[in-house]
Design an enzyme around this catalytic site. Structure first.
Site, mmCIF file in Angstrom:
data_model
loop_
_atom_site.group_PDB
_atom_site.id
_atom_site.type_symbol
_atom_site.label_atom_id
_atom_site.label_comp_id
_atom_site.label_asym_id
_atom_site.label_seq_id
_atom_site.Cartn_x
_atom_site.Cartn_y
_atom_site.Cartn_z
ATOM 1 N N ASP A 88 -3.470 4.637 -2.167
ATOM 2 C CA ASP A 88 -4.594 5.118 -1.376
ATOM 3 C C ASP A 88 -5.006 6.524 -1.812
ATOM 4 O O ASP A 88 -4.157 7.415 -1.933
ATOM 5 C CB ASP A 88 -4.185 5.118 0.100
ATOM 6 C CG ASP A 88 -5.325 5.442 1.025
ATOM 7 O OD1 ASP A 88 -6.291 4.660 1.074
ATOM 8 O OD2 ASP A 88 -5.253 6.487 1.706
ATOM 9 N N HIS A 130 -11.173 -3.792 2.508
ATOM 10 C CA HIS A 130 -11.119 -3.454 3.929
ATOM 11 C C HIS A 130 -12.043 -2.302 4.304
ATOM 12 O O HIS A 130 -12.275 -2.065 5.493
ATOM 13 C CB HIS A 130 -9.686 -3.090 4.306
ATOM 14 C CG HIS A 130 -9.165 -1.909 3.540
ATOM 15 N ND1 HIS A 130 -8.873 -1.972 2.200
ATOM 16 C CD2 HIS A 130 -8.915 -0.628 3.920
ATOM 17 C CE1 HIS A 130 -8.459 -0.785 1.783
ATOM 18 N NE2 HIS A 130 -8.474 0.048 2.805
ATOM 19 N N ASP A 131 -12.555 -1.578 3.312
ATOM 20 C CA ASP A 131 -13.441 -0.440 3.572
ATOM 21 C C ASP A 131 -14.904 -0.744 3.274
ATOM 22 O O ASP A 131 -15.753 0.139 3.406
ATOM 23 C CB ASP A 131 -13.022 0.764 2.712
ATOM 24 C CG ASP A 131 -11.763 1.434 3.221
ATOM 25 O OD1 ASP A 131 -11.458 1.312 4.421
ATOM 26 O OD2 ASP A 131 -11.071 2.083 2.407
ATOM 27 N N GLU A 137 -6.780 3.974 -5.833
ATOM 28 C CA GLU A 137 -8.082 4.239 -5.226
ATOM 29 C C GLU A 137 -8.453 5.677 -5.582
ATOM 30 O O GLU A 137 -7.736 6.611 -5.231
ATOM 31 C CB GLU A 137 -8.013 4.070 -3.710
ATOM 32 C CG GLU A 137 -9.356 4.298 -3.032
ATOM 33 C CD GLU A 137 -9.254 4.329 -1.517
ATOM 34 O OE1 GLU A 137 -10.189 3.856 -0.857
ATOM 35 O OE2 GLU A 137 -8.242 4.839 -0.992
ATOM 36 N N ASP A 163 0.837 -1.192 0.000
ATOM 37 C CA ASP A 163 0.000 0.000 0.000
ATOM 38 C C ASP A 163 0.875 1.247 0.000
ATOM 39 O O ASP A 163 1.813 1.350 0.798
ATOM 40 C CB ASP A 163 -0.908 0.010 1.231
ATOM 41 C CG ASP A 163 -2.380 0.123 0.864
ATOM 42 O OD1 ASP A 163 -2.732 1.162 0.286
ATOM 43 O OD2 ASP A 163 -3.146 -0.806 1.140
#
Length: 752
Positions: A210, A342-343, A267, A104
């Site tokens: 991210d 994960h979100d 993202e 990440d």
């Protein structure tokens, strides 16, 4: 006839990804928190799903305000997860199994505990002040202080935090402990590039980025339009999502990614404009490979907030997929396919809301519906097991997510005695909270689901349905979701042209019960038909343009084991399929020559010739030429070996071998070094590695030769597969010693 247009093929298009949230994956030391050694222990389990890439969510040093997305040091690993050495072992473990590791990259913001921010907030004159976004307050007519604008934080409240020490506000689009970096400041851009190279040089194969489209912001920082009349704070995404310099920054990032042939997925929230997306992912723009689109996972949000009740129809979901499938195919872009991460909550609950009795077929149906579309499929931990949302009986004390807890505090503060409002909030958390995806993975029916020790309190409660749904049971059950995912991904690989590169056509567009589409490549065509209900349906194929069906390749009621066997050759390249460059013998030998230091490096698929490597290092000034030839033997720990094969990533291994040779030349004043390694199948008794060193004196030559050999075995990114006479097979590091530590090979010394 489908797919007449030219196609840009790429390894990352043909891959699939498995995402790991480290805190909840596997606890190896019984402290209640998952860790990297725990992940390493499950790599074979992951490999057997059929994925190609493992994505590791943030594991860097962090105060864990936002579960690792508040990074305090990009070059260190959080103590609870392990060490940098553990990450290196994870990278090696993935590579040994033919998988890649994705990390990440969180560079829109840092933790407020990062040294950069500590320096930045210490003084307006500090050299790090401009590394973050600082603005003076707005003062009204009455002399009251206000934030610079009305932007809302993604975690509730204002996106600005006042800092008493310097009398200014800093921007935090997320938690107050997550200040936004200022990409307008060139040292920030350089620092990000340095971080990328650090991990890529360690063997990391790419990054998930991210909120990468937030890094460029409108420098006027204007007030956002008022869309929610009930709130003082408004969404300012118009001014910070896809800002004016975004693609300039992404071009810089993409240049590094291309240098390493690295994978990338961004993202990018709030992006619905096709042209803007295409600027980031179009094949020849060299920015990023693909992005995560949010439209389908925002489908159940309320008018102003995700924790408000919302509604959707199957046709809404189909319209989303049709839009992006067709657009990317027509414009040489690429999709990232996902239901969960994960979100997001668990897909069975969000997209089917099925009864428990239909969990199995619902999870299988969702696997087919997603993974056979055009794009790279992402599987989130536990999704391969059909894990579900947290129980409806959980109270607020069970939740851990900062987004959820901040929302709850706002509800309680504003409606302290409104039990109905609190009940609605809890209902929405059970449906949409990020905690639904963050419960520990259910490995067995042992206490705590086998995630941690039986007497340990895990950092978050395990879903109590682990007694029925767990990995141990599913691995044993040929009809499980776990094996079905392997079958789906195997099908995708076997029919690569259709399911990766074929076009996509929506079928039965108006149905609220059936999601159907076709994939076609030239004269090959497949129909994917999904029943989105808990009832048996009759479906008229002919009225939907399907004249006949030649063969059923896979269905949710098949034994997944039988289906997997049908696709067992999915990983075998046919003569028409291009090998990745690093596995293609025709792209070898790969060599490196440093004339100044007389260093010669060779990676080759052909037999090694000792005279070639000795002649490369020979010198009139030499007092000794030391030569080592490592050969393959017919047993390992008394187990008969039929053959060995070697593989490598040449860009990495040549760089490592060069460093080893340079160290030896410098330390022992060598006159020359040659290192050659054979790749591919090496028959028993033939040489796999040759090392030649030339020195002024024999003692230095002996020592240097042995040190170079040891360093090659310990550091070079070369792996071997031992195939045994009994049919077994093992990947292992390119070790040069047997089970008792004896050196393997035929050394000889020539002294002149």
């Amino acid at each position: 006839m489908g797919s007449p247009k030219p196609i840009n093929r790429a390894w990352w298009k043909e891959s699939s990804v498995y995402q790991i949230w480290p805190a909840s994956y596997k606890d190896s030391n019984d402290d209640g928190i998952g860790d990297i050694p725990g992940i390493i222990s499950k790599l074979d389990y992951i490999k057997n799903i059929g994925v190609d890439i493992v994505w590791l969510c943030p594991s860097y040093k962090s105060p864990q305000v936002d579960m690792g997305y508040d990074i305090a040091d990009y070059y260190s690993i959080a103590d609870e997860y392990g060490t940098v050495a553990d990450v290196e072992k994870l990278i090696q473990g993935c590579h040994q199994r033919g998988m890649k590791l994705l990390m990440d990259l969180v560079v829109n913001h840092t933790s407020d505990q990062h040294e950069w921010f500590k320096q930045s907030r210490s003084s307006k004159n500090n050299e790090f002040r401009d590394w973050y976004v600082w603005k003076p307050p707005r003062i009204d007519e009455q002399g009251n202080r206000h934030p610079p604008n009305n932007w809302v934080s993604h975690f509730q409240g204002s996106a600005w935090q006042f800092d008493e020490l310097t009398g200014e506000y800093y921007l935090h689009l997320y938690a107050t402990e997550q200040p936004d970096l200022n990409w307008e400041h060139p040292p920030v851009v350089k620092a990000v590039h340095d971080i990328m190279r650090f991990w890529l040089d360690k063997g990391c194969d790419g990054f998930r980025m991210d909120v990468i489209n937030f890094i460029s912001k409108d420098q006027a920082f204007p007030d956002a339009p008022i869309k929610n009349p009930h709130s003082e704070w408004q969404w300012g995404d118009k001014y910070y999502a896809n800002g004016p310099r975004l693609h300039e920054y992404l071009q810089g990032v993409g240049k590094i990614l291309k240098e390493y042939d690295a994978f990338s997925v961004g993202e990018m929230p709030f992006v619905k404009d096709e042209k803007e997306v295409l600027r980031a992912v179009q094949f020849d723009r060299n920015e990023i490979n693909m992005i995560f689109n949010f439209e389908h996972v925002d489908i159940d949000h309320g008018q102003y907030d995700k924790f408000e009740p919302g509604s959707w129809k199957l046709t809404d979901l189909k319209e989303f997929f049709e839009r992006w499938q067709k657009f990317m195919y027509a414009n040489d872009g690429w999709n990232a396919l996902y239901w969960e991460n994960h979100d997001q909550p668990r897909c069975i609950d969000r997209f089917t809301n099925s009864k428990e009795e239909y969990r199995l077929v619902a999870s299988k149906m969702l696997a087919i519906a997603l993974a056979l579309q055009s794009g790279t499929p992402f599987v989130y931990q536990g999704q391969e097991l059909g894990m579900r949302n947290v129980p409806t009986t959980w109270g607020i004390e069970e939740y851990r997510d900062i987004d959820c807890l901040n929302h709850w505090n706002g509800v309680v503060k504003g409606k302290k005695f409104d039990t109905r409002a609190q009940a609605i909030a809890l209902q929405e958390y059970q449906k949409k909270s990020r905690d639904n995806a963050r419960t520990p993975v259910q490995w067995s029916d042992a206490p705590n689901g086998g995630f941690t020790g039986p007497n340990v309190k895990p950092w978050m409660s395990v879903n109590p349905d682990y007694v029925r749904v767990n990995a141990a049971a599913e691995v044993k059950d040929p009809n499980s979701t776990y094996h079905f995912w392997a079958a789906v991904l195997g099908l995708r690989k076997k029919y690569l042209d259709i399911f990766v590169y074929g076009d996509w056509v929506n079928v039965d567009r108006t149905s609220e019960k059936v999601f159907a589409y076709t994939r076609q490549y030239e004269n090959q065509k497949a129909l994917v038909l999904c029943n989105w209900t808990e009832k048996t349906l009759d479906w008229d194929a002919s009225s939907n343009g399907i004249a006949s069906v030649k063969e059923v390749l896979l269905n949710t009621y098949d034994s997944a084991t039988e289906a997997t066997q049908r696709f067992s050759d999915a990983y075998t390249m046919t003569s028409q399929e291009a090998l990745p460059a690093h596995l293609d013998p025709t792209t070898y030998p790969r060599t490196h020559h440093d004339a100044a230091q007389n260093i010669h490096l060779t990676l080759t698929y052909t037999p090694l010739d000792p005279n070639t490597y000795l002649s490369q290092v020979s010198s009139p000034a030499a007092g000794a030429n030391v030569f080592f030839l490592g050969t393959t033997r017919d047993t390992f720990e008394d187990r008969p070996v039929s053959q060995l094969s070697y593989t490598t990533y040449p860009l990495l291994s040549l760089k490592t071998l060069a460093a080893i040779a340079e160290d030896a030349v410098r330390k022992h004043q060598l006159l020359g070094v040659s290192i050659a390694h054979r790749l591919g199948v090496v028959p028993i008794g033939e040489a796999s590695i040759a090392i030649a060193v030339s020195s002024g004196h024999r003692a230095a030559g002996w020592r240097a030769g042995e040190e170079v050999l040891e360093a090659c075995k310990e550091r070079a990114e070369i792996w071997k597969r031992e195939e045994f006479v009994d049919g077994g097979m093992e990947w292992r590091a390119n070790a040069d010693r047997d089970g008792e530590g004896r050196l393997v090979g035929n050394p000889r010394m020539e002294e002149s």
